[in-house]
Each structure stands twice: as structure tokens, then as C-alpha cells.
Motif scaffolding. Sequence first.
Motif, PDB file in Angstrom:
ATOM      1  N   GLN A  56       0.681  -1.328   0.110  1.00 50.70           N
ATOM      2  CA  GLN A  56      -0.094  -0.228  -0.312  1.00 50.70           C
ATOM      3  C   GLN A  56       0.846   1.099  -0.240  1.00 50.70           C
ATOM      4  O   GLN A  56       0.221   2.038  -0.522  1.00 50.70           O
TER       5      GLN A  56
ATOM      6  N   ALA B  94       2.220   0.971  -2.942  1.00 50.64           N
ATOM      7  CA  ALA B  94       1.417   2.182  -4.525  1.00 50.64           C
ATOM      8  C   ALA B  94       1.647   3.729  -4.220  1.00 50.64           C
ATOM      9  O   ALA B  94       0.911   4.044  -5.536  1.00 50.64           O
ATOM     10  N   ALA B  95       0.930   3.495  -3.007  1.00 55.22           N
ATOM     11  CA  ALA B  95       0.603   4.931  -2.898  1.00 55.22           C
ATOM     12  C   ALA B  95       1.864   6.593  -2.832  1.00 55.22           C
ATOM     13  O   ALA B  95       1.552   7.398  -4.339  1.00 55.22           O
ATOM     14  N   LYS B  96       3.003   5.699  -2.591  1.00 54.91           N
ATOM     15  CA  LYS B  96       4.017   6.537  -3.736  1.00 54.91           C
ATOM     16  C   LYS B  96       3.787   6.422  -5.102  1.00 54.91           C
ATOM     17  O   LYS B  96       4.687   7.806  -5.930  1.00 54.91           O
ATOM     18  N   ALA B  97       3.752   5.703  -6.029  1.00 53.12           N
ATOM     19  CA  ALA B  97       3.188   5.354  -7.261  1.00 53.12           C
ATOM     20  C   ALA B  97       2.078   6.223  -7.695  1.00 53.12           C
ATOM     21  O   ALA B  97       1.127   6.697  -9.006  1.00 53.12           O
ATOM     22  N   GLY B  98       0.754   6.854  -6.199  1.00 51.71           N
ATOM     23  CA  GLY B  98      -0.124   7.228  -6.736  1.00 51.71           C
ATOM     24  C   GLY B  98      -1.474   6.700  -7.097  1.00 51.71           C
ATOM     25  O   GLY B  98      -2.678   7.286  -7.857  1.00 51.71           O
ATOM     26  N   VAL B  99      -0.995   5.829  -6.829  1.00 51.70           N
ATOM     27  CA  VAL B  99      -2.148   4.292  -6.025  1.00 51.70           C
ATOM     28  C   VAL B  99      -2.754   3.984  -6.102  1.00 51.70           C
ATOM     29  O   VAL B  99      -2.284   3.672  -4.769  1.00 51.70           O
ATOM     30  N   THR B 100      -4.203   3.776  -5.278  1.00 48.28           N
ATOM     31  CA  THR B 100      -5.191   2.778  -4.333  1.00 48.28           C
ATOM     32  C   THR B 100      -4.850   2.004  -4.545  1.00 48.28           C
ATOM     33  O   THR B 100      -5.342   1.046  -5.406  1.00 48.28           O
ATOM     34  N   LEU B 101      -4.493   1.273  -3.757  1.00 50.65           N
ATOM     35  CA  LEU B 101      -4.880  -0.335  -3.980  1.00 50.65           C
ATOM     36  C   LEU B 101      -6.208  -0.673  -3.179  1.00 50.65           C
ATOM     37  O   LEU B 101      -6.391  -0.531  -2.361  1.00 50.65           O
TER      38      LEU B 101
ATOM     39  N   ALA C 111      -7.184  -5.538  -5.074  1.00 52.40           N
ATOM     40  CA  ALA C 111      -5.456  -6.395  -5.977  1.00 52.40           C
ATOM     41  C   ALA C 111      -5.064  -6.666  -3.831  1.00 52.40           C
ATOM     42  O   ALA C 111      -4.325  -7.417  -3.441  1.00 52.40           O
TER      43      ALA C 111
END
Length: 184
Positions: A158, A161-168, A172
Motif C-alpha cells: 500500500q 502504491a501510494a508513492k506511485a499515486g495508486v490506491t490498492l 488487489a
Amino acid sequence: MPQKSKIETELAPADLTEFQRMLATGRLSIDGLVLWLEGRGYEISRSSVGRYAQSFEEVSKRLRESRQVTDALVAELGDAAAQGKQGRLLVEMTRTLVFDLLMKLQSGQQEMDAAAVMKLGKGLAELARALRLDQDFELKLREQLVEEIVKKAIEAAQRGAAKAGVTLGKDALEQIRGELGLIR
């Protein structure tokens, strides 16, 4: 203590081992064993060989009985008991104790009444219960450790993913749990 047989005192260790192996396999009759001994240069009477064979069979029978007792114990505890270090130790200790007891009973060094047999059975059952509790505790600890690892893995995923700007999403997260072998 009973006197050692002539076979045990006179045969060379290698010959004694071979003699016992032939007894165990039942390949030769008493007369055949006497001839085998004569062929090796030993002069041991047929009655000595017969007594030794009878005693050897009794010991073999007692050993089979002790194996049956320990096999029953392993069956009661389950496969996990025999696989762990403690389980293997318990099984080996039990086999040794039962075999020693059976040998003493056979030689007349010890007597055993029904109460003693009952106490032995109760003691083995208590050992089995203690081992089962220990195994359950160990299993619970492993499960907690795995759950903690999964939790940390999900948190790391998580954060990544947050660093990549995505929410799991829930799917997922379930897939991560499934990949780690913990579908909930």
C-alpha cells in the motif's frame, strides 16, 4: 540376572551378527544353524542353539510389541508429532522405555500388575496430551507470525502504491493475501 548363552560368549561379533540375522530371517532350522556354526569351527550343542533361538524369538516378539505401542502413540498424536524434534524424541524415548520394560518382564527381573499397566498407559496418554498442547501452541505462534508478515507485506504494498499515486482496492489486497497463501 540370567547367564549369557554360549552363543553370545563364544561367537565372534561378526559371526554373532550373521547368526542373529539368520535367526531373524528364519532361513535355517535349528539343525541348519548348528551345521552353520560347525562350519565356522564352533562346537555348540543343538539344545544351546534351540534355547538361544527361543530367547531371540521372545526378544523379537517384545520388540515388535514395543513398536506397536509406539506406533499406536504416533497414530494417536498424528503425523505432526513424529515429524517434530520433540515428537521424534518422545517416540524414541517411549520405544526405549517400553522395550526395556518388556525385556525386564521377560527375564523375570520385574513384575507388572494391572495397576502398573494402567499407570503406564495413563502416563503415555498424559505425555501425548502435553505434546499435543505444545504442538497447538507452536502452530498458533506460526499462524500469528504468518499473519504479521502478511499484514506488513500488505502495508508495504500500500505504501509503494501510494508513492506511485495508486490506491490498492479490496481485490488487489485479496490477491496479495492469496499469493501469500492466506485467502480470507
